[in-house]
Scaffold this motif. Structure first.
Motif, PDB file in Angstrom:
ATOM      1  N   ASN A  28       0.849  -1.192   0.000  1.00 33.97           N
ATOM      2  CA  ASN A  28       0.000   0.000   0.000  1.00 33.97           C
ATOM      3  C   ASN A  28       0.883   1.239   0.000  1.00 33.97           C
ATOM      4  OD1 ASN A  28      -2.429  -1.461   0.062  1.00 33.97           O
ATOM      5  ND2 ASN A  28      -2.305  -1.660   2.285  1.00 33.97           N
ATOM      6  N   PHE A  29       1.120   1.747  -1.188  1.00 36.70           N
ATOM      7  CA  PHE A  29       2.063   2.853  -1.386  1.00 36.70           C
ATOM      8  C   PHE A  29       1.731   4.046  -0.507  1.00 36.70           C
ATOM      9  CE2 PHE A  29       5.285   5.049  -3.620  1.00 36.70           C
ATOM     10  CZ  PHE A  29       4.824   6.285  -4.044  1.00 36.70           C
ATOM     11  N   ASN A  30       0.465   4.341  -0.331  1.00 41.41           N
ATOM     12  CA  ASN A  30       0.071   5.553   0.402  1.00 41.41           C
ATOM     13  C   ASN A  30       0.202   5.401   1.915  1.00 41.41           C
ATOM     14  OD1 ASN A  30      -2.047   3.870   0.892  1.00 41.41           O
ATOM     15  ND2 ASN A  30      -3.603   5.121  -0.086  1.00 41.41           N
ATOM     16  N   GLU A  31       0.770   4.300   2.381  1.00 35.73           N
ATOM     17  CA  GLU A  31       0.994   4.114   3.813  1.00 35.73           C
ATOM     18  C   GLU A  31       2.447   4.310   4.224  1.00 35.73           C
ATOM     19  OE1 GLU A  31      -0.538   0.323   4.988  1.00 35.73           O
ATOM     20  OE2 GLU A  31      -2.629   0.874   4.580  1.00 35.73           O
ATOM     21  N   PHE A  32       3.313   4.555   3.244  1.00 38.70           N
ATOM     22  CA  PHE A  32       4.737   4.607   3.542  1.00 38.70           C
ATOM     23  C   PHE A  32       5.378   5.897   3.042  1.00 38.70           C
ATOM     24  CE2 PHE A  32       5.626   0.357   5.092  1.00 38.70           C
ATOM     25  CZ  PHE A  32       4.518  -0.348   4.671  1.00 38.70           C
ATOM     26  N   ALA A  33       6.214   6.485   3.901  1.00 36.92           N
ATOM     27  CA  ALA A  33       7.094   7.544   3.431  1.00 36.92           C
ATOM     28  C   ALA A  33       8.148   6.920   2.528  1.00 36.92           C
ATOM     29  CB  ALA A  33       7.746   8.252   4.611  1.00 36.92           C
ATOM     30  N   MET A  34       8.632   7.720   1.610  1.00 40.57           N
ATOM     31  CA  MET A  34       9.580   7.229   0.613  1.00 40.57           C
ATOM     32  C   MET A  34      10.805   8.124   0.551  1.00 40.57           C
ATOM     33  SD  MET A  34       8.078   4.548  -0.776  1.00 40.57           S
ATOM     34  CE  MET A  34       8.986   4.321  -2.333  1.00 40.57           C
ATOM     35  N   THR A  35      11.836   7.592  -0.052  1.00 39.66           N
ATOM     36  CA  THR A  35      13.071   8.356  -0.139  1.00 39.66           C
ATOM     37  C   THR A  35      13.785   8.101  -1.456  1.00 39.66           C
ATOM     38  OG1 THR A  35      15.190   8.801   0.977  1.00 39.66           O
ATOM     39  CG2 THR A  35      14.433   6.528   0.975  1.00 39.66           C
ATOM     40  N   TRP A  36      14.551   9.078  -1.879  1.00 35.09           N
ATOM     41  CA  TRP A  36      15.542   8.907  -2.950  1.00 35.09           C
ATOM     42  C   TRP A  36      16.918   9.031  -2.288  1.00 35.09           C
ATOM     43  CZ3 TRP A  36      14.629   7.537  -7.890  1.00 35.09           C
ATOM     44  CH2 TRP A  36      13.357   7.755  -8.431  1.00 35.09           C
ATOM     45  N   PHE A  37      17.803   8.123  -2.640  1.00 33.44           N
ATOM     46  CA  PHE A  37      19.175   8.297  -2.212  1.00 33.44           C
ATOM     47  C   PHE A  37      20.079   7.993  -3.400  1.00 33.44           C
ATOM     48  CE2 PHE A  37      20.690   3.923  -1.834  1.00 33.44           C
ATOM     49  CZ  PHE A  37      19.554   3.181  -1.604  1.00 33.44           C
ATOM     50  N   ARG A  38      21.337   8.380  -3.288  1.00 30.34           N
ATOM     51  CA  ARG A  38      22.262   8.169  -4.389  1.00 30.34           C
ATOM     52  C   ARG A  38      23.596   7.655  -3.862  1.00 30.34           C
ATOM     53  NH1 ARG A  38      23.587  14.449  -6.217  1.00 30.34           N
ATOM     54  NH2 ARG A  38      25.116  14.899  -4.563  1.00 30.34           N
ATOM     55  N   GLN A  39      24.293   6.993  -4.754  1.00 30.21           N
ATOM     56  CA  GLN A  39      25.610   6.496  -4.407  1.00 30.21           C
ATOM     57  C   GLN A  39      26.501   6.557  -5.628  1.00 30.21           C
ATOM     58  OE1 GLN A  39      25.626   2.994  -2.002  1.00 30.21           O
ATOM     59  NE2 GLN A  39      27.706   3.488  -1.335  1.00 30.21           N
ATOM     60  N   ALA A  40      27.633   7.217  -5.465  1.00 27.26           N
ATOM     61  CA  ALA A  40      28.621   7.319  -6.533  1.00 27.26           C
ATOM     62  C   ALA A  40      29.801   6.414  -6.180  1.00 27.26           C
ATOM     63  CB  ALA A  40      29.079   8.758  -6.687  1.00 27.26           C
ATOM     64  N   PRO A  41      30.539   5.955  -7.175  1.00 22.40           N
ATOM     65  CA  PRO A  41      31.699   5.100  -6.904  1.00 22.40           C
ATOM     66  C   PRO A  41      32.664   5.760  -5.938  1.00 22.40           C
ATOM     67  CG  PRO A  41      31.189   5.102  -9.235  1.00 22.40           C
ATOM     68  CD  PRO A  41      30.313   6.139  -8.614  1.00 22.40           C
ATOM     69  N   GLY A  42      33.043   5.042  -4.899  1.00 17.45           N
ATOM     70  CA  GLY A  42      33.997   5.558  -3.944  1.00 17.45           C
ATOM     71  C   GLY A  42      33.418   6.513  -2.922  1.00 17.45           C
ATOM     72  N   LYS A  43      32.120   6.733  -2.975  1.00 17.38           N
ATOM     73  CA  LYS A  43      31.477   7.638  -2.031  1.00 17.38           C
ATOM     74  C   LYS A  43      30.410   6.905  -1.238  1.00 17.38           C
ATOM     75  CE  LYS A  43      32.066  11.929  -4.673  1.00 17.38           C
ATOM     76  NZ  LYS A  43      31.356  13.118  -5.220  1.00 17.38           N
ATOM     77  N   GLY A  44      30.066   7.464  -0.102  1.00 20.88           N
ATOM     78  CA  GLY A  44      29.019   6.880   0.717  1.00 20.88           C
ATOM     79  C   GLY A  44      27.640   7.226   0.189  1.00 20.88           C
ATOM     80  N   ARG A  45      26.662   6.569   0.745  1.00 22.21           N
ATOM     81  CA  ARG A  45      25.276   6.836   0.363  1.00 22.21           C
ATOM     82  C   ARG A  45      24.844   8.218   0.859  1.00 22.21           C
ATOM     83  NH1 ARG A  45      20.226   5.522   2.822  1.00 22.21           N
ATOM     84  NH2 ARG A  45      21.268   4.458   4.524  1.00 22.21           N
ATOM     85  N   GLU A  46      24.153   8.933  -0.007  1.00 29.99           N
ATOM     86  CA  GLU A  46      23.631  10.264   0.345  1.00 29.99           C
ATOM     87  C   GLU A  46      22.112  10.260   0.169  1.00 29.99           C
ATOM     88  OE1 GLU A  46      26.546  13.832  -0.761  1.00 29.99           O
ATOM     89  OE2 GLU A  46      25.949  12.683  -2.543  1.00 29.99           O
ATOM     90  N   THR A  47      21.416  10.684   1.187  1.00 28.02           N
ATOM     91  CA  THR A  47      19.978  10.855   1.042  1.00 28.02           C
ATOM     92  C   THR A  47      19.713  12.115   0.238  1.00 28.02           C
ATOM     93  OG1 THR A  47      19.529   9.746   3.141  1.00 28.02           O
ATOM     94  CG2 THR A  47      17.790  11.148   2.243  1.00 28.02           C
ATOM     95  N   VAL A  48      18.982  11.967  -0.840  1.00 32.88           N
ATOM     96  CA  VAL A  48      18.666  13.108  -1.707  1.00 32.88           C
ATOM     97  C   VAL A  48      17.413  13.819  -1.210  1.00 32.88           C
ATOM     98  CG1 VAL A  48      18.102  13.819  -4.052  1.00 32.88           C
ATOM     99  CG2 VAL A  48      19.725  11.953  -3.677  1.00 32.88           C
ATOM    100  N   ALA A  49      16.372  13.018  -0.952  1.00 25.10           N
ATOM    101  CA  ALA A  49      15.096  13.608  -0.558  1.00 25.10           C
ATOM    102  C   ALA A  49      14.239  12.555   0.113  1.00 25.10           C
ATOM    103  CB  ALA A  49      14.365  14.157  -1.784  1.00 25.10           C
ATOM    104  N   ILE A  50      13.326  13.015   0.943  1.00 24.14           N
ATOM    105  CA  ILE A  50      12.289  12.155   1.498  1.00 24.14           C
ATOM    106  C   ILE A  50      10.951  12.843   1.316  1.00 24.14           C
ATOM    107  CG2 ILE A  50      13.818  11.069   3.175  1.00 24.14           C
ATOM    108  CD1 ILE A  50      12.491  12.820   5.336  1.00 24.14           C
ATOM    109  N   ILE A  51       9.900  12.040   1.332  1.00 24.51           N
ATOM    110  CA  ILE A  51       8.567  12.594   1.164  1.00 24.51           C
ATOM    111  C   ILE A  51       7.606  11.833   2.063  1.00 24.51           C
ATOM    112  CG2 ILE A  51       8.130  11.118  -0.853  1.00 24.51           C
ATOM    113  CD1 ILE A  51       6.500  13.512  -2.011  1.00 24.51           C
ATOM    114  N   SER A  52       6.708  12.562   2.675  1.00 25.97           N
ATOM    115  CA  SER A  52       5.753  11.964   3.601  1.00 25.97           C
ATOM    116  C   SER A  52       4.706  11.148   2.840  1.00 25.97           C
ATOM    117  CB  SER A  52       5.069  13.059   4.431  1.00 25.97           C
ATOM    118  OG  SER A  52       4.372  13.956   3.581  1.00 25.97           O
ATOM    119  N   VAL A  53       3.904  10.413   3.582  1.00 25.43           N
ATOM    120  CA  VAL A  53       2.938   9.502   2.950  1.00 25.43           C
ATOM    121  C   VAL A  53       1.949  10.244   2.062  1.00 25.43           C
ATOM    122  CG1 VAL A  53       3.154   7.752   4.737  1.00 25.43           C
ATOM    123  CG2 VAL A  53       1.457   9.551   4.999  1.00 25.43           C
TER     124      VAL A  53
END
Length: 123
Positions: A28-53
């Protein structure tokens, strides 16, 4: 079965734009907050954005500086990331993910993610 499928990545010149999509299946998509994150070679994970339900609240990583916008269409079980004024340092694999139920925040844990879509910013 939970599945997240990203699309929309590609090669773009500096200053250009892309819109990423994340199609969600199996929950149920409308029950969960979601996020975009990115990862480049040699770098750690970065949270790009989050969005509420409901899509009303959004938060972004400091590096975004107003260039990106995250939004969602719950009726279509899809989340988007509109990226403008892209820079070479935005080059990375971009993933969408589902945050754990009831959690919300730039450091909130996720429990499912997609395979990602590659964004390359280069002239």
């Amino acid at each position: 079965q939970v599945q997240l499928v990203e699309s929309g990545g590609g090669l773009v010149q500096p200053g250009g734009s892309l819109r990423l999509s994340c199609a969600a299946f199996g929950f149920n998509f409308n029950e969960f907050a979601m996020t975009w994150f990115r990862q480049a070679p040699g770098k750690g994970r970065e949270t790009v954005a989050i969005i509420s339900v409901d899509g009303i609240d959004t938060k972004y990583g400091d590096f975004v500086n107003g260039r990106f916008r995250v939004y969602r269409e719950n009726a279509k079980n899809t989340m988007y990331l509109q990226m403008n004024s892209l820079r070479s340092e935005d080059t990375a694999m971009y993933h969408c993910a589902r945050l754990k139920l009831g959690t919300y925040g730039l450091a909130a844990p996720y429990e499912y993610r997609g395979q990602g879509t590659q964004v390359t910013v280069s002239s």
